[in-house]
Write a protein that holds these residues in place. Structure first.
Motif, short mmCIF file in Angstrom:
data_model
loop_
_atom_site.label_atom_id
_atom_site.label_comp_id
_atom_site.label_asym_id
_atom_site.label_seq_id
_atom_site.Cartn_x
_atom_site.Cartn_y
_atom_site.Cartn_z
N LEU A 161 0.81 -1.21 0.00
CA LEU A 161 0.00 0.00 0.00
C LEU A 161 0.85 1.26 0.00
N ASP A 162 0.35 2.29 -0.68
CA ASP A 162 0.75 3.67 -0.40
C ASP A 162 -0.48 4.52 -0.64
N ASN A 163 -0.47 5.76 -0.12
CA ASN A 163 -1.63 6.64 -0.22
C ASN A 163 -2.87 5.90 0.29
N ALA A 164 -2.78 5.39 1.52
CA ALA A 164 -3.83 4.52 2.05
C ALA A 164 -4.04 4.77 3.53
N GLU A 165 -5.21 4.37 3.98
CA GLU A 165 -5.57 4.45 5.39
C GLU A 165 -6.35 3.19 5.72
N LEU A 166 -6.07 2.60 6.87
CA LEU A 166 -6.81 1.39 7.21
C LEU A 166 -7.05 1.29 8.70
N LEU A 167 -8.11 0.58 9.03
CA LEU A 167 -8.46 0.25 10.41
C LEU A 167 -8.61 -1.26 10.48
N VAL A 168 -7.92 -1.88 11.41
CA VAL A 168 -8.03 -3.33 11.58
C VAL A 168 -9.33 -3.63 12.32
N LEU A 169 -10.20 -4.38 11.67
CA LEU A 169 -11.51 -4.70 12.25
C LEU A 169 -11.51 -6.02 12.99
N ASP A 170 -10.68 -6.95 12.55
CA ASP A 170 -10.62 -8.27 13.19
C ASP A 170 -9.28 -8.90 12.84
N GLY A 171 -8.81 -9.83 13.69
CA GLY A 171 -7.52 -10.44 13.46
C GLY A 171 -6.40 -9.44 13.68
N GLY A 172 -5.36 -9.53 12.87
CA GLY A 172 -4.23 -8.63 13.05
C GLY A 172 -3.35 -8.59 11.81
N LEU A 173 -2.57 -7.51 11.70
CA LEU A 173 -1.61 -7.34 10.61
C LEU A 173 -0.20 -7.27 11.18
N LEU A 174 0.75 -7.65 10.34
CA LEU A 174 2.16 -7.55 10.69
C LEU A 174 2.88 -6.69 9.66
N GLU A 175 3.82 -5.88 10.16
CA GLU A 175 4.73 -5.13 9.30
C GLU A 175 6.12 -5.40 9.85
N GLY A 176 6.82 -6.33 9.23
CA GLY A 176 8.05 -6.83 9.84
C GLY A 176 7.69 -7.52 11.14
N THR A 177 8.29 -7.07 12.25
CA THR A 177 7.99 -7.65 13.56
C THR A 177 6.91 -6.87 14.31
N GLN A 178 6.43 -5.75 13.73
CA GLN A 178 5.42 -4.93 14.38
C GLN A 178 4.04 -5.54 14.16
N HIS A 179 3.29 -5.71 15.25
CA HIS A 179 1.95 -6.31 15.18
C HIS A 179 0.91 -5.21 15.37
N TYR A 180 -0.11 -5.22 14.50
CA TYR A 180 -1.22 -4.28 14.59
C TYR A 180 -2.50 -5.07 14.86
N PRO A 181 -2.95 -5.11 16.12
CA PRO A 181 -4.14 -5.89 16.46
C PRO A 181 -5.42 -5.14 16.10
N ARG A 182 -6.53 -5.76 16.45
CA ARG A 182 -7.86 -5.20 16.21
C ARG A 182 -7.95 -3.76 16.73
N HIS A 183 -8.53 -2.89 15.92
CA HIS A 183 -8.74 -1.47 16.19
C HIS A 183 -7.46 -0.64 16.11
N SER A 184 -6.42 -1.20 15.49
CA SER A 184 -5.26 -0.39 15.12
C SER A 184 -5.61 0.42 13.88
N TRP A 185 -5.10 1.65 13.83
CA TRP A 185 -5.34 2.56 12.70
C TRP A 185 -4.01 2.97 12.11
N LEU A 186 -3.91 2.92 10.78
CA LEU A 186 -2.68 3.30 10.09
C LEU A 186 -3.03 4.24 8.94
N ARG A 187 -2.22 5.28 8.78
CA ARG A 187 -2.31 6.16 7.62
C ARG A 187 -0.96 6.16 6.93
N LEU A 188 -0.94 5.72 5.66
CA LEU A 188 0.30 5.47 4.93
C LEU A 188 0.36 6.43 3.75
N PRO A 189 1.23 7.44 3.80
CA PRO A 189 1.21 8.53 2.82
C PRO A 189 1.74 8.10 1.45
#
Length: 222
Positions: A161-189
């Motif tokens: 992704l670029d030029n994106a925004e997301l909210l984790v609704l369920d489960g989780g995302l990983l970026e390298g070793t960084q974990h983004y659980p439910r209700h994490s918010w990311l804005r990626l320019p």
């Protein structure tokens, strides 16, 4: 008030950083994710309604986008359960409430002036979803400035992704070793590619793309 107000910079808020503050209306709290302006602000927030909480009727000059995360959100005699997606165009008016309590994701003053039609989608309806490889997609809205969808990723599936925004609704995302659980918010320019991967239980995300350059050029709400 300025909170993550530079849309050309990355911003991330994870649940451990959530700081809830009272709104002008009793029984309604806000977790501000980004904000540009005073009480009439361009803003992205999590909003929490206690049982029986309500707002008086009011107008949204810049429009309002809502995703109901839990509970039941009501407005003007209509009741929206978790998974409901709403767009109220610029100049629309409503009187929101929740008899049982609700948590909603809200974006204010981020629509173009030519958006005139209210939109209601029940993302719990299987007919709204399409299968694409290891991802199921529920398309919500698209115009020249933005594309909005829910995406349900299988374990290990990736998003570049670029030029994106997301909210984790369920489960989780990983970026390298960084974990983004439910209700994490990311804005990626714009300008960089960010690679995210669904965790071992998969992930469901709200995803908006293409909009950040447009928002960066808007003046502050009056």
């Amino acid at each position: 008030m300025l909170i993550h107000a530079d849309y050309t910079r990355r911003a991330t808020v994870v649940p451990g950083q959530h700081r809830w503050s009272a709104s002008p209306q009793g029984g309604v709290e806000r977790m501000m994710l980004d904000r540009f302006g005073g009480e009439q602000a361009r803003a992205t927030s999590l909003v929490r309604y206690a049982r029986g909480a309500h707002f008086p009727a009011h107008q949204h000059p810049g429009g309002e986008e809502i995703l109901v995360l839990s509970g039941t959100f009501s407005a003007d005699g209509q009741h929206y359960r978790a998974g409901s997606y709403l767009r109220n165009p610029p100049g629309s008016r409503h009187q929101p409430s929740s008899s049982d309590g609700a948590l909603i994701f809200v974006k204010l003053w981020q629509m173009t002036a030519d958006e005139h039609t209210a939109l209601r989608i029940d993302t719990g309806d299987p007919a709204c979803w399409q299968h694409h490889g290891d991802t199921d997609v529920c398309r919500l809205f698209r115009n020249k400035n933005e594309q909005v969808s829910l995406q349900r990723l299988a374990a290990g599936a990736t998003l570049a992704l670029d030029n994106a925004e997301l909210l984790v609704l369920d489960g989780g995302l990983l970026e390298g070793t960084q974990h983004y659980p439910r209700h994490s918010w990311l804005r990626l320019p714009p300008g960089n590619t960010f690679l995210l991967r669904a965790g071992e239980h998969g992930a469901t995300v709200y995803l908006k793309t293409g909009h950040l350059a447009y928002l960066a050029n808007l003046a502050a709400p009056c």
